[in-house]
Design an enzyme around this catalytic site. Structure first.
Site, short mmCIF file in Angstrom:
data_model
loop_
_atom_site.label_atom_id
_atom_site.label_comp_id
_atom_site.label_asym_id
_atom_site.label_seq_id
_atom_site.Cartn_x
_atom_site.Cartn_y
_atom_site.Cartn_z
N GLU A 1 10.04 -35.54 -24.05
CA GLU A 1 9.11 -35.29 -22.95
C GLU A 1 9.83 -35.20 -21.60
O GLU A 1 9.54 -34.31 -20.81
CB GLU A 1 8.06 -36.42 -22.93
CG GLU A 1 7.10 -36.39 -21.77
CD GLU A 1 6.07 -35.27 -21.87
OE1 GLU A 1 6.04 -34.58 -22.92
OE2 GLU A 1 5.32 -35.07 -20.90
N ASP A 2 10.74 -36.13 -21.35
CA ASP A 2 11.26 -36.27 -19.99
C ASP A 2 12.68 -35.77 -19.79
O ASP A 2 13.20 -35.83 -18.68
CB ASP A 2 11.22 -37.76 -19.58
CG ASP A 2 9.80 -38.29 -19.50
OD1 ASP A 2 8.88 -37.46 -19.36
OD2 ASP A 2 9.60 -39.52 -19.59
#
Ligand code: MN
Length: 740
Positions: free
Chosen positions: A76-77
């Protein structure tokens, strides 16, 4: 921040053969990927996945789960991809990390339905692998612990979500400590004033009672040890702010009124020791009534086991006690994760990976499947909040489909839960392979097989047995339909006869054009209205043939001996028992009324051979070629018609008070065979103003005579009085009424 070697050591402590290389690789990869990222607090981002991993080591999870925790935010990051993770760590870990990524992407908005929908997706995701949820909960716990660094509005939203969804989920998974902490952290941001007040009061209390917990702990331990429970350990604690607040709210108590803010855990070696400890404390201190619960003999669905009791304990404090074994304690603390530690059953010791076969795992899976099948997201959320599962039983179809039902549900509820058609045609049930009564209350895990019959109408009495609204509504509907069908059948026969007498032929088609004139919506309604006696068949005939001339129907002579037939003005024929009554009993027209309501005007009606009297509960049966026969409901002949609900007609007495008539009933007397018996019987009958219609000696033994007497009475009260008085006669041994 936890170092790489510290993490490995932690895992090795409970799992010596853990894959060290995997842990090292995940640590380094996460560290590199998150690089210089920071959190809202200013800490390096990597501190977050590390803390999440640390929480999971406390729950003693296997190294794959720990690795997933370290990697959970990478896709996700950071620049990490699923493919890369698959390649480096294997598909299993890649899939779990992707699952967590998907969960994070679910944009939780404030709209309840949307939130619930997301939660449902979340639950479905973890039904593939429960480890995803364990990591998600640890992730949420750490985020809650560091929530102070978030913006105000974000704090409130995240706290509410935690309180409504994650805390109950942790509880449902049996992770009590996780649940308590999530609730307390959320409480702080959702209701800051209340949190402040409660926390302050608790602090004051612990200051005032300094040393009290220790004192009670010592006293309890000494008592247990003195009574031979040498390994007993006792741990006391003040309750958490949120649980205190909840109690104040639910019981509308002020803090001062709250008496039991202390809880103590008694941990002993085995189950017999639990009950011994219970006996010891109950003998020594006074028990607070109504607080005892034995979750050892009846564990909660999430495997929680303990004995709960409240005593007025040492120092006259009201204290709550939880008594359990070490193994139970571990399950209570770690819930589903505790199954990673042991094989099923008490006492196992070697590390066992979280098994798909464990009870708690399959329970959770089934719960989730049941949830996912729900209809309304709001309702679902409501269920989650209210922890409705405690009140549910989970059963299975033979094909393994899970059916969730309220506690107390029967196989009938089960059948309706599967499908209305199945419910409607249920005639029996097999529970775990054995045929069981339909009133059986289902238990968790029961496999239920419904036995069906093609032609079956659910008995109205089922309405009293079932507990689900769905079943009740369906039974009501089916009963209504059956009654309508029954009246329609009767109405149809009546109409056919009336039309035939007028030299016409009745068909549904002839009715259609005149429905509006009859004020009926459809043909079925019109026919049923005739069946119920709401509309006369003559009116229908006249509507169809407006120029039809009403002709008096001639008297139909009675051929049955002892039965009296008569005609009414509009052509109906009915018979009632008894001799024809003339003007001496109220005039020729006195009997024009049918004494029974619920029948069509033109029905041919007669009573069963053993009669029925006003006050009896009665039912009408359409019998081929005989019209309608009225039976008291006790008549065993009725069993013959059990399978033919279409023949049954609901009828009621409808007496003409101005022109009373007598009705026949049959009694059976066992009299002592001596001179004068018959005279005594006859006198008693006469004295009560009752007629004897027939009397026959059924059987004569050496000393006894059995007599059947058909009497004519005004009503049931009079008949019962006769039976009572007969019983008191010396010459009579038994008297009973017969219905057939
Ligand atoms: Mn995270």
């Amino acid at each position: 921040m936890m170092r790489q070697y510290e993490l490995v050591e932690r895992v090795q402590k409970y799992k010596p053969d853990a894959n060290e290389a995997l842990l090292n690789k995940a640590y380094v990869y996460a560290m590199q990927k998150h690089g210089k990222q920071t959190r809202a607090s200013g800490d390096p981002y990597i501190s977050h996945p590390l803390e999440v991993a640390a929480i999971l080591t406390e729950m003693r999870l296997d190294e794959s789960t720990i690795a997933v925790a370290l990697l959970h935010d990478t896709i996700e990051d950071t620049t990490a991809t699923r493919a890369e993770i698959d390649e480096l760590f294997g598909e299993d870990i890649g899939r779990l990390v992707e699952g967590l990524t998907k969960l994070k992407k679910l944009d939780l908005v404030s709209k309840k339905a949307k939130q619930a929908e997301n939660l449902r997706k979340l639950l479905l995701a973890i039904s593939d692998d429960v480890r995803v949820l364990l990591v998600k909960l640890a992730d949420r716990l750490h985020n809650m612990r560091t929530l102070e660094h978030m913006r105000d509005d974000k704090r409130a939203r995240i706290s509410e979500e935690t309180m409504e969804i994650y805390a109950p989920l942790a509880g449902r998974m049996g992770m009590q400590d996780m649940r308590d902490e999530l609730e307390d952290l959320s409480f702080r941001y959702i209701n800051p004033e209340a949190y402040e007040t409660v926390t302050q009061r608790l602090a004051e209390l612990s200051q005032r009672n300094e040393g009290l917990i220790k004192k009670i702990e010592d006293e309890l331990r000494e008592l247990l040890v003195a009574n031979g429970l040498l390994n007993a350990s006792v741990k006391g604690r003040q309750k958490q702010p949120y649980s205190v607040f909840r109690k104040m709210q639910s019981k509308s108590l002020s803090f001062e009124q709250l008496s039991d803010v202390y809880g103590f855990r008694l941990i002993v070696d085995d189950v017999p020791a639990c009950y011994r400890a219970l006996g010891i404390v109950h003998t020594r201190w006074r028990v607070v009534p109504g607080r005892f619960k034995d979750y050892i003999s009846t564990p909660k669905q999430n495997d929680y086991r303990s004995i709960h009791t409240t005593i007025v304990g040492p120092s006259r404090q009201r204290i709550e006690l939880q008594i359990r074994t070490r193994r139970m304690h571990e399950i209570a603390e770690y819930g589903i994760a505790a199954h990673a530690l042991y094989k099923d059953g008490e006492g196992g010791g070697d590390g066992e990976l979280l098994s798909r076969e464990s009870n708690a795992y399959s329970w959770l899976r089934h719960t989730i499947e049941a949830l996912a099948e729900g209809d309304s997201p709001e309702e679902f959320l409501e269920h989650t909040k209210l922890e409705l599962f405690q009140d549910q039983v989970f059963c299975f179809t033979p094909k393994g489909k899970l059916i969730a039902l309220p506690r107390g549900a029967t196989p009938i509820d089960f059948a309706y839960a599967v499908h209305t058609n199945i419910g409607d045609t249920t005639v029996g049930a097999k529970i775990n392979g054995s045929i069981m009564p339909l009133v059986t209350r289902l238990s968790n895990g029961d496999e239920v097989e419904i036995i069906r019959s093609g032609v079956q109408v659910p008995p109205a009495a089922w309405e009293e047995i079932v507990v689900t609204g769905k079943a009740r509504a369906a039974i009501r509907r089916a009963t209504r339909m059956a009654i309508r069908k029954q009246y329609a059948g009767l109405g149809h026969r009546i109409l056919e006869r009336t039309f035939e007498r007028a030299g016409k032929i009745f068909s549904r088609d002839t009715l259609r054009p005149v429905l509006h004139r009859l004020g009926q919506r459809d043909v079925e309604d019109a026919i049923a209205a005739v069946g119920r006696g709401e509309m006369s068949s003559i009116d229908v005939l006249r509507a169809v043939y407006p120029d039809y001339q009403d002709e008096r129907v001639t008297v139909k002579p009675s051929t049955d001996e002892g039965w009296f037939a008569m005609n009414s003005a509009n052509g109906m024929v009915f018979k009632i028992p008894g001799k024809p009554r003339g003007k001496d009993e109220g005039g020729a027209d006195a009997q024009d009324r049918l004494p029974i309501r619920g029948l069509g005007n033109n029905a041919e009606v007669h009573f069963s051979p053993a009669g029925a009297v006003p006050g009896d509960r009665i039912v009408g049966i359409m019998e081929d070629g005989k019209g309608i026969t009225i039976y008291p409901i006790q008549a065993s002949t009725l069993q013959k018609f059990d399978d033919e609900p279409e023949r049954w007609i609901d009828v009621r007495w409808d007496l003409d008070e101005a022109n009373k008539s007598r009705f026949m009933a049959r009694i059976l007397i066992n009299a002592i065979n001596e001179p004068g018996t018959l005279a005594t019987v006859a006198q008693t009958v006469a004295r009560l103003d009752i007629n004897i219609r027939t009397l026959s000696m059924v059987r004569v033994a050496a000393d006894f005579t059995e007599m059947a007497i058909d009497v004519e009475v005004w009503d049931l009260r009079q008949l019962n009085q006769l039976i009572v008085e007969m019983k008191e006669l010396d010459c009579i041994s038994t008297v009973k009424r017969v219905y057939d």
